[in-house]
Design a protein around this motif. Structure first.
Motif, PDB file in Angstrom:
ATOM      1  N   ASN A  25       0.845  -1.192   0.000  1.00 34.86           N
ATOM      2  CA  ASN A  25       0.000   0.000   0.000  1.00 34.86           C
ATOM      3  C   ASN A  25       0.884   1.248   0.000  1.00 34.86           C
ATOM      4  N   ARG A  26       0.289   2.430   0.032  1.00 39.53           N
ATOM      5  CA  ARG A  26       1.062   3.680  -0.043  1.00 39.53           C
ATOM      6  C   ARG A  26       2.069   3.782   1.100  1.00 39.53           C
ATOM      7  N   ARG A  27       1.662   3.427   2.310  1.00 42.13           N
ATOM      8  CA  ARG A  27       2.586   3.444   3.446  1.00 42.13           C
ATOM      9  C   ARG A  27       3.746   2.469   3.199  1.00 42.13           C
ATOM     10  N   GLY A  28       3.433   1.317   2.647  1.00 40.35           N
ATOM     11  CA  GLY A  28       4.472   0.339   2.329  1.00 40.35           C
ATOM     12  C   GLY A  28       5.454   0.851   1.302  1.00 40.35           C
ATOM     13  N   GLU A  29       4.960   1.611   0.323  1.00 43.68           N
ATOM     14  CA  GLU A  29       5.854   2.220  -0.681  1.00 43.68           C
ATOM     15  C   GLU A  29       6.822   3.182  -0.005  1.00 43.68           C
ATOM     16  N   ILE A  30       6.301   3.996   0.896  1.00 42.22           N
ATOM     17  CA  ILE A  30       7.139   4.985   1.593  1.00 42.22           C
ATOM     18  C   ILE A  30       8.181   4.274   2.452  1.00 42.22           C
ATOM     19  N   LEU A  31       7.763   3.256   3.167  1.00 44.62           N
ATOM     20  CA  LEU A  31       8.687   2.507   4.013  1.00 44.62           C
ATOM     21  C   LEU A  31       9.741   1.783   3.182  1.00 44.62           C
ATOM     22  N   THR A  32       9.329   1.175   2.068  1.00 38.88           N
ATOM     23  CA  THR A  32      10.269   0.492   1.179  1.00 38.88           C
ATOM     24  C   THR A  32      11.272   1.479   0.592  1.00 38.88           C
ATOM     25  N   ASP A  33      10.801   2.668   0.194  1.00 39.13           N
ATOM     26  CA  ASP A  33      11.713   3.707  -0.312  1.00 39.13           C
ATOM     27  C   ASP A  33      12.727   4.110   0.753  1.00 39.13           C
ATOM     28  N   MET A  34      12.278   4.250   2.007  1.00 43.81           N
ATOM     29  CA  MET A  34      13.193   4.604   3.094  1.00 43.81           C
ATOM     30  C   MET A  34      14.236   3.509   3.288  1.00 43.81           C
ATOM     31  N   MET A  35      13.812   2.238   3.253  1.00 40.99           N
ATOM     32  CA  MET A  35      14.769   1.145   3.422  1.00 40.99           C
ATOM     33  C   MET A  35      15.836   1.192   2.329  1.00 40.99           C
ATOM     34  N   GLY A  36      15.433   1.441   1.104  1.00 40.44           N
ATOM     35  CA  GLY A  36      16.394   1.533   0.011  1.00 40.44           C
ATOM     36  C   GLY A  36      17.342   2.711   0.174  1.00 40.44           C
ATOM     37  N   ALA A  37      16.800   3.835   0.638  1.00 37.26           N
ATOM     38  CA  ALA A  37      17.618   5.052   0.794  1.00 37.26           C
ATOM     39  C   ALA A  37      18.689   4.901   1.860  1.00 37.26           C
ATOM     40  N   VAL A  38      18.439   4.062   2.868  1.00 33.68           N
ATOM     41  CA  VAL A  38      19.414   3.906   3.954  1.00 33.68           C
ATOM     42  C   VAL A  38      20.078   2.525   3.945  1.00 33.68           C
ATOM     43  N   SER A  39      19.996   1.827   2.805  1.00 25.74           N
ATOM     44  CA  SER A  39      20.628   0.504   2.626  1.00 25.74           C
ATOM     45  C   SER A  39      20.193  -0.496   3.693  1.00 25.74           C
ATOM     46  N   CYS A  40      18.888  -0.601   3.875  1.00 23.15           N
ATOM     47  CA  CYS A  40      18.321  -1.556   4.821  1.00 23.15           C
ATOM     48  C   CYS A  40      17.386  -2.511   4.100  1.00 23.15           C
ATOM     49  N   HIS A  41      17.088  -3.625   4.754  1.00 27.05           N
ATOM     50  CA  HIS A  41      16.091  -4.552   4.231  1.00 27.05           C
ATOM     51  C   HIS A  41      15.332  -5.188   5.392  1.00 27.05           C
ATOM     52  N   CYS A  42      14.150  -5.665   5.091  1.00 24.75           N
ATOM     53  CA  CYS A  42      13.287  -6.281   6.088  1.00 24.75           C
ATOM     54  C   CYS A  42      13.579  -7.772   6.136  1.00 24.75           C
ATOM     55  N   VAL A  43      13.707  -8.337   7.343  1.00 30.43           N
ATOM     56  CA  VAL A  43      13.978  -9.764   7.471  1.00 30.43           C
ATOM     57  C   VAL A  43      12.712 -10.590   7.673  1.00 30.43           C
ATOM     58  N   ASN A  44      11.556  -9.942   7.802  1.00 28.10           N
ATOM     59  CA  ASN A  44      10.307 -10.692   7.928  1.00 28.10           C
ATOM     60  C   ASN A  44      10.150 -11.623   6.740  1.00 28.10           C
ATOM     61  N   ASP A  45       9.555 -12.781   7.005  1.00 31.83           N
ATOM     62  CA  ASP A  45       9.405 -13.786   5.955  1.00 31.83           C
ATOM     63  C   ASP A  45       7.964 -13.984   5.502  1.00 31.83           C
ATOM     64  N   GLY A  46       7.078 -13.093   5.892  1.00 30.35           N
ATOM     65  CA  GLY A  46       5.676 -13.207   5.511  1.00 30.35           C
ATOM     66  C   GLY A  46       4.807 -13.843   6.573  1.00 30.35           C
TER      67      GLY A  46
END
Length: 190
Positions: free
Chosen positions: A122-143
């Motif tokens: 969703n839109r919030r997810g897009e913003i959060l994903t963009d932030m992760m990319g901007a600061v060289s981070c990734h989510c470890v959740n597996d679903g």
């Protein structure tokens, strides 16, 4: 009751740091807890084996650091509008941008992102994903769902790490939900 169960779990898991979103505000006003300015995130150094220092505090965000790690606890209400969501993510991004240590972000962002294991973004997810990319981070959740209520489940509680952690061993899991707990808990080890 859930705080008591978490305390038992922390002992069993031999955890060093406990980060809780939407804590019981009465419980976390006791000594030993660091709390954000809104009372929505609480952090406790439970083992005492590692020295954690408070480095940043705002509404819905709390950051502590040790000699090697910056840990951020965050909560973003599902009731805030998209502009407020962006403002809160920008605060977290600013803290991460200034970090000189490995970063771990744990929190409830009330967003949906495929990068975090959700079925859609969703839109919030897009913003959060963009932030992760901007600061060289990734989510470890597996679903695996981290929230269940009335037959509905979601991946809301996220563990985000910077790319410097990728060389470390991670044992990330959602602990089993049973009738004695109000929600699902996640455990991270490095």
């Amino acid at each position: 009751m859930s705080h008591d169960l978490v305390s038992e779990l922390v002992i069993e898991q031999r955890a060093d740091l406990l980060i809780i979103t939407e804590p019981n505000k009465y419980v976390v006003t006791r000594s030993g807890w660091m709390v954000d300015t809104n009372g929505d995130v609480a952090i406790m150094n439970v083992s005492g084996r590692i020295a954690w220092r408070l480095t940043s505090r705002s509404g819905d965000m709390l950051a502590v650091e040790s000699d090697s790690t910056l840990a951020i606890g965050a909560y973003v209400s599902p009731n805030c509008d998209i502009h407020e969501f962006i403002r809160r993510i920008d605060i977290i991004q600013g803290v991460v941008n200034n970090a000189t240590k490995k970063v771990i972000i744990l929190g409830d962002f009330n967003s949906k992102a495929i990068a975090a294991g959700s079925a859609y973004t969703n839109r919030r997810g897009e913003i959060l994903t963009d932030m992760m990319g901007a600061v060289s981070c990734h989510c470890v959740n597996d679903g695996t769902p981290t929230y269940e209520a009335r037959g509905h489940s979601s991946v809301l509680d996220l563990t985000i790490i910077d790319d410097r952690w990728s060389r470390e061993h991670w044992d990330w899991q959602v602990l089993p939900h049973d009738k004695t707990r109000n929600g699902l808990s996640s455990s991270q080890k490095s």
